[in-house]
Scaffold this active site. Structure first.
Site, PDB file in Angstrom:
ATOM      1  N   GLU A   1       8.665   6.478   4.950  1.00 51.24           N
ATOM      2  CA  GLU A   1       7.349   6.480   5.590  1.00 51.24           C
ATOM      3  C   GLU A   1       7.404   5.773   6.945  1.00 51.24           C
ATOM      4  OE1 GLU A   1       8.059   5.661   2.514  1.00 51.24           O
ATOM      5  OE2 GLU A   1       6.526   6.328   1.090  1.00 51.24           O
TER       6      GLU A   1
ATOM      7  N   HIS B   1     -21.441  -2.018  -8.845  1.00 58.94           N
ATOM      8  CA  HIS B   1     -22.200  -0.761  -8.795  1.00 58.94           C
ATOM      9  C   HIS B   1     -21.277   0.424  -9.030  1.00 58.94           C
ATOM     10  CE1 HIS B   1     -25.636  -3.079  -7.420  1.00 58.94           C
ATOM     11  NE2 HIS B   1     -24.733  -3.800  -6.787  1.00 58.94           N
TER      12      HIS B   1
END
Ligand code: F6P
Length: 524
Positions: free
Chosen positions: A210, A382
């Site tokens: 990478e 949440h």
């Protein structure tokens, strides 16, 4: 011949197994009724308070865990770590990240000077970039830095920059590219002027796919715009152990900062890999980070096991994973600045202790590292906290919260209130007539309070986790410093890359072949 000894052969392990059967019957909420509990089970280390009072621990269990640590020779192994013994036997190396943050006089003699020279050079360079003294090839100061690296050469620097950078616009902005997905590099380059951009290529091996591909593309982007190979000297620097590969890329010795084989990638933030932080927070900020980590190192090296916070943290984990059957552990920083902490600790813990053979190569007889995951609070409340409160899976969690500079700040106070409320809910749960509203609770958590989030406490926090991981590795009798498991996928990707791109015959298993054929069509 006798069967190899695993930790579960020790009488101390067997005792803990018996205690676990008894302990599981006593709810956490009942334990915290004792008024002394917080004082007995919270400990201070280098700007942090670590509170184990919501863990399923009592005096008898802590003694039994300490006896286990003792039986595995943990004291001696801690000295081996700091003294430069070969704690990474499969790669025949010490692991001396602690030497990177120790003052010169306290470093093992063989490594001290090299560390000092590189640290001074790196911090001088960072200050020159910050002050505008370091100029690009056309004489303009640097206002943007693009850091290219992955894994240990990325996660620490990005976490630290995000956690500690000052007011936006005051220093060069720092952007990070890790993923080989071209989108990541393109996104980082948007709006940048090559004349005022500095690229840092961080790769211990200088061979990681990478990083090599991203660095090559960044170099092309730069040369397409500047059309001057000599300009690379002012705009690219590298941190690596592989000087030859970096020179082939086009770096001169002045552009290189060395790494050493005795620093593992996931332990390298303290080396020149921390350059993005030094540019963003300054030399003083970087030295504070090192000082915080060193203070935790001193505590770890010199404290008796019963007061040793990384040791206690490791033992609380061992208790949960090996005796109470928990297989996953959530990292829940209540701080937007620490949003990347779960990613960082995922590599630290899972790459270090995700092992299934012991130091001698025998299959382990007990579980090693759990799945580490997590996310920043309050956002997670949440999203995934529903499962934590009412799902069927067991888990443990670390809450990391930071004292607020302004006690009247409504955001900061709500942030703290929510962090405390979540750990309380996980411990106490809630009775209700309606089963849909019932919350079981009884989940063990640790809370770490950072007096303030600053370079010192961040250094201290990361060193705390590093040593926790080391202690658990010692007790499991595994090598925490190699990572051969990551190689297989890298090797397999080479022929797949060739077959994806060409018309050659696909020589893969039926499933992979089918997918390659689908992808070839979508590309055509
Ligand atoms: O593939 C895993 C790994 O080797 C990590 O251990 C390391 O932090 C990362 O890749 C990056 O390696 P390098 O710094 O050599 O590019």
């Amino acid at each position: 011949m006798n069967a190899p000894l695993g930790p579960d052969d020790l009488s101390e392990w067997k005792r803990l197994t018996r205690l676990a059967a008894k302990s599981i019957k006593r709810p956490l909420s009942e334990r915290v009724e004792s008024p002394e509990r917080f004082a007995q089970l919270s400990f201070e280390v280098a700007g942090l308070l670590v509170d184990f009072s919501k863990q399923r621990l009592d005096e008898e269990i802590v003694h039994a865990l300490l006896a286990l640590a003792d039986a595995t020779g943990l004291d001696r192994r801690i000295e081996d770590l700091f003294g430069g013994a070969e704690v990474n036997p499969t790669e025949q190396r010490p692991a001396l990240h602690t030497a990177l943050r120790a003052p010169l006089a306290k470093r093992p003699a063989a490594y001290g000077e090299a560390v000092e020279v590189t640290l001074t050079r790196m911090l001088d360079f960072a200050e020159r970039v910050r002050s505008g003294d370091w100029r690009g090839a056309t004489g303009k100061p640097i206002n943007s830095v693009v850091h290219i690296g992955i894994g240990g050469s990325h996660l620490g620097p990005e976490l630290a920059v995000k956690a500690l950078s000052g007011t936006p616009g005051t220093n060069p902005q720092v952007r990070f590219v890790a993923n080989i997905d071209r989108f990541a590099l393109d996104a980082a380059l948007i709006g940048l002027d090559p004349e005022t951009t500095l690229f840092i290529v961080a790769s211990k091996s200088f061979g990681t796919l990478e990083t090599r591909v991203n660095a090559d593309s960044a170099r092309s982007w730069f040369l397409e715009r500047m059309a001057d190979v000599d300009a690379l000297q002012q705009h690219f620097v590298a941190i690596t152990e592989n000087v030859e590969a970096a020179e082939t890329f086009g770096m001169s010795p002045e552009q290189l900062f060395p790494m050493w084989d005795w620093v593992g990638g996931r332990y390298s933030l303290w080396s020149a890999v921390g350059l993005p932080l030094a540019i963003s927070a300054g030399a003083d900020g970087f030295r504070e980070l090192l000082a915080g980590a060193h203070a935790t190192d001193e505590h770890f090296r010199n404290s008796p096991l019963e007061d040793n916070v990384p040791v206690l943290m490791a033992l609380a984990g061992i208790w949960n994973y090996n005796f109470l059957g928990v297989s996953n552990h959530a990292i829940l920083p209540y701080s937007a600045r620490l949003a990347l902490l779960p990613d960082y600790l995922q590599q630290l813990e899972m790459e270090s202790n995700g092992k299934s053979v012991d130091l001698k190569g025998n299959a382990v007889t007990v579980h090693t590292a759990p799945i580490i995951w997590g996310g920043e609070g309050t956002n997670g409340q949440h999203a995934f906290h529903q499962l934590l409160h009412q799902g069927t899976r067991s888990f443990t969690a670390d809450f990391i919260i930071a004292g607020q500079a302004d006690g009247n700040d409504v955001h900061g106070t709500w942030l703290l209130a929510n962090g405390l409320a979540q750990s309380q809910a996980m411990m106490a749960g809630q009775e209700a007539d309606d089963p849909h509203r019932r919350v079981a609770g009884d989940h063990a958590t640790t809370t770490i309070v950072m007096g303030r989030l600053n370079p010192y406490t961040l250094g201290s926090l990361l060193a705390l986790y590093e040593h926790k991981v080391f202690c658990q590795g010692v007790i499991w009798n595994i090598n925490s410093f190699d990572q051969f498991g990551v190689e297989l996928g890298k090797t397999l990707s080479v022929p797949i890359f060739g077959q994806l791109g060409g018309n050659s015959a696909v020589t893969q298993d039926a499933s992979t072949r089918g997918l390659i054929e689908v992808l070839r069509k979508t590309a055509g």
